[in-house]
Structure formats: C-alpha cells, structure tokens
Design an enzyme around this catalytic site. Sequence first.
Site, PDB file in Angstrom:
ATOM      1  N   HIS A  99       1.057   5.269   0.983  1.00  0.00           N
ATOM      2  CA  HIS A  99       0.439   6.353   1.762  1.00  0.00           C
ATOM      3  C   HIS A  99       0.441   7.606   0.901  1.00  0.00           C
ATOM      4  O   HIS A  99       1.507   8.062   0.478  1.00  0.00           O
ATOM      5  CB  HIS A  99       1.255   6.640   3.023  1.00  0.00           C
ATOM      6  N   HIS A 135       0.854  -1.187   0.000  1.00  0.00           N
ATOM      7  CA  HIS A 135       0.000   0.000   0.000  1.00  0.00           C
ATOM      8  C   HIS A 135       0.887   1.233   0.000  1.00  0.00           C
ATOM      9  O   HIS A 135       1.945   1.258   0.624  1.00  0.00           O
ATOM     10  CB  HIS A 135      -0.911   0.023   1.243  1.00  0.00           C
TER      11      HIS A 135
HETATM   12  P1  5GP Z   1       2.211   0.682   7.294  1.00  0.00           P
HETATM   13  O1  5GP Z   1       2.594   0.929   8.715  1.00  0.00           O
HETATM   14  O2  5GP Z   1       2.152  -0.814   7.003  1.00  0.00           O
HETATM   15  O3  5GP Z   1       3.041   1.419   6.276  1.00  0.00           O
HETATM   16  O4  5GP Z   1       0.758   1.289   7.111  1.00  0.00           O
HETATM   17  C1  5GP Z   1      -0.387   0.657   7.555  1.00  0.00           C
HETATM   18  C2  5GP Z   1      -1.404   1.740   7.699  1.00  0.00           C
HETATM   19  O5  5GP Z   1      -2.689   1.135   7.770  1.00  0.00           O
HETATM   20  C3  5GP Z   1      -1.248   2.576   8.965  1.00  0.00           C
HETATM   21  O6  5GP Z   1      -1.071   3.939   8.614  1.00  0.00           O
HETATM   22  C4  5GP Z   1      -2.534   2.347   9.731  1.00  0.00           C
HETATM   23  O7  5GP Z   1      -3.016   3.510  10.380  1.00  0.00           O
HETATM   24  C5  5GP Z   1      -3.483   1.862   8.656  1.00  0.00           C
HETATM   25  N1  5GP Z   1      -4.504   0.941   9.136  1.00  0.00           N
HETATM   26  C6  5GP Z   1      -4.314  -0.150   9.905  1.00  0.00           C
HETATM   27  N2  5GP Z   1      -5.479  -0.778  10.143  1.00  0.00           N
HETATM   28  C7  5GP Z   1      -6.430  -0.055   9.482  1.00  0.00           C
HETATM   29  C8  5GP Z   1      -7.843  -0.202   9.354  1.00  0.00           C
HETATM   30  O8  5GP Z   1      -8.465  -1.130   9.873  1.00  0.00           O
HETATM   31  N3  5GP Z   1      -8.485   0.727   8.607  1.00  0.00           N
HETATM   32  C9  5GP Z   1      -7.823   1.761   7.991  1.00  0.00           C
HETATM   33  N4  5GP Z   1      -8.571   2.610   7.276  1.00  0.00           N
HETATM   34  N5  5GP Z   1      -6.488   1.931   8.102  1.00  0.00           N
HETATM   35  C10 5GP Z   1      -5.801   1.038   8.843  1.00  0.00           C
END
Ligand code: 5GP
Length: 116
Positions: free
Chosen positions: A104, A102
């Site tokens: 951001h 994903h």
């Molecule tokens: P990472 O840390 O893997 O780069 O990003 C994961 C992102 O997913 C985080 O920014 C976190 O806030 C978001 N996230 C985690 N669980 C959920 C969820 O259940 N719903 C949404 N909308 N975002 C989520």
Amino acid sequence: MDHDSPSIFTKIINREIPADIVFEDDAVIAIRDINPQAPVHLLVIPKSPDYANVFELADASPELLARLVSVAKKLADEHADGQFRLVFNSGEAAGQTVFHVHGHVLAGGLTEGSLA
Ligand code: 5GP
C-alpha cells in the site's frame, strides 16, 4: 497459493475485472485502491502470482521487491510530494485480505490513523 487463486489482482492484471491502473511494466502493476485510506492510496503489485506476502517475495526475489519499492517512490513523486508510507499487511491477523503480495502506497495529508 492457498487462498483465492487466481487472486483479484491477477484478474485485474489479465483485464478480467476493471481497475484504475496508474503504472505497468513487465513485472509490476500499480492501481488505485478501491477503498482509499489516504488522499493517495495506491497498490504496487508484482504480476507474478507466486508470492502470497512480502516475506515470501523477499526470500525468493529480493530484486522484485526492490523494484516494487522503486515504483512506489516514483508514484509518490508523481501523485504526492515524494513522501509516503509503504505498508505490507502480512497475515490475516494483520489485516491482509488478498494473498497476492502488494504494498500500500499511502501519501498526501496522512494522519496517524491512516494505516491501510
Ligand atoms: P490487504 O487488506 O490485503 O492488505 O489489501 C487489499 C486491498 O485491496 C484493500 O485495501 C482493498 O481495498 C483493495 N481491493 C480489494 N479488491 C479490490 C478491487 O477489486 N480493486 C481495487 N482497485 N482494489 C481492491
């Protein structure tokens, strides 16, 4: 995938858990991040669960990665002024917590510290 399969994003794609969906087509979904780090903080996500991170995606399907970037730009146009950061945390040590690739999309009044 080694981690958490199906991922939280696959559950969102399958409508098993709710999310604020801002874009969807056959291959990509975009949602609002549940814990925003910028005034606009969206996640652009390929629907395929096959890629844990952006370099796996780039190796296997550069066209899909290009679509993600294109959706990110469209969303930045719609939700902000078209200027944005596109961040792919890649690996636990880099802050990745969901191992379903994903990006951001961070936009709107960014400050130096607002990297997701
Ligand atoms: P990472 O840390 O893997 O780069 O990003 C994961 C992102 O997913 C985080 O920014 C976190 O806030 C978001 N996230 C985690 N669980 C959920 C969820 O259940 N719903 C949404 N909308 N975002 C989520």
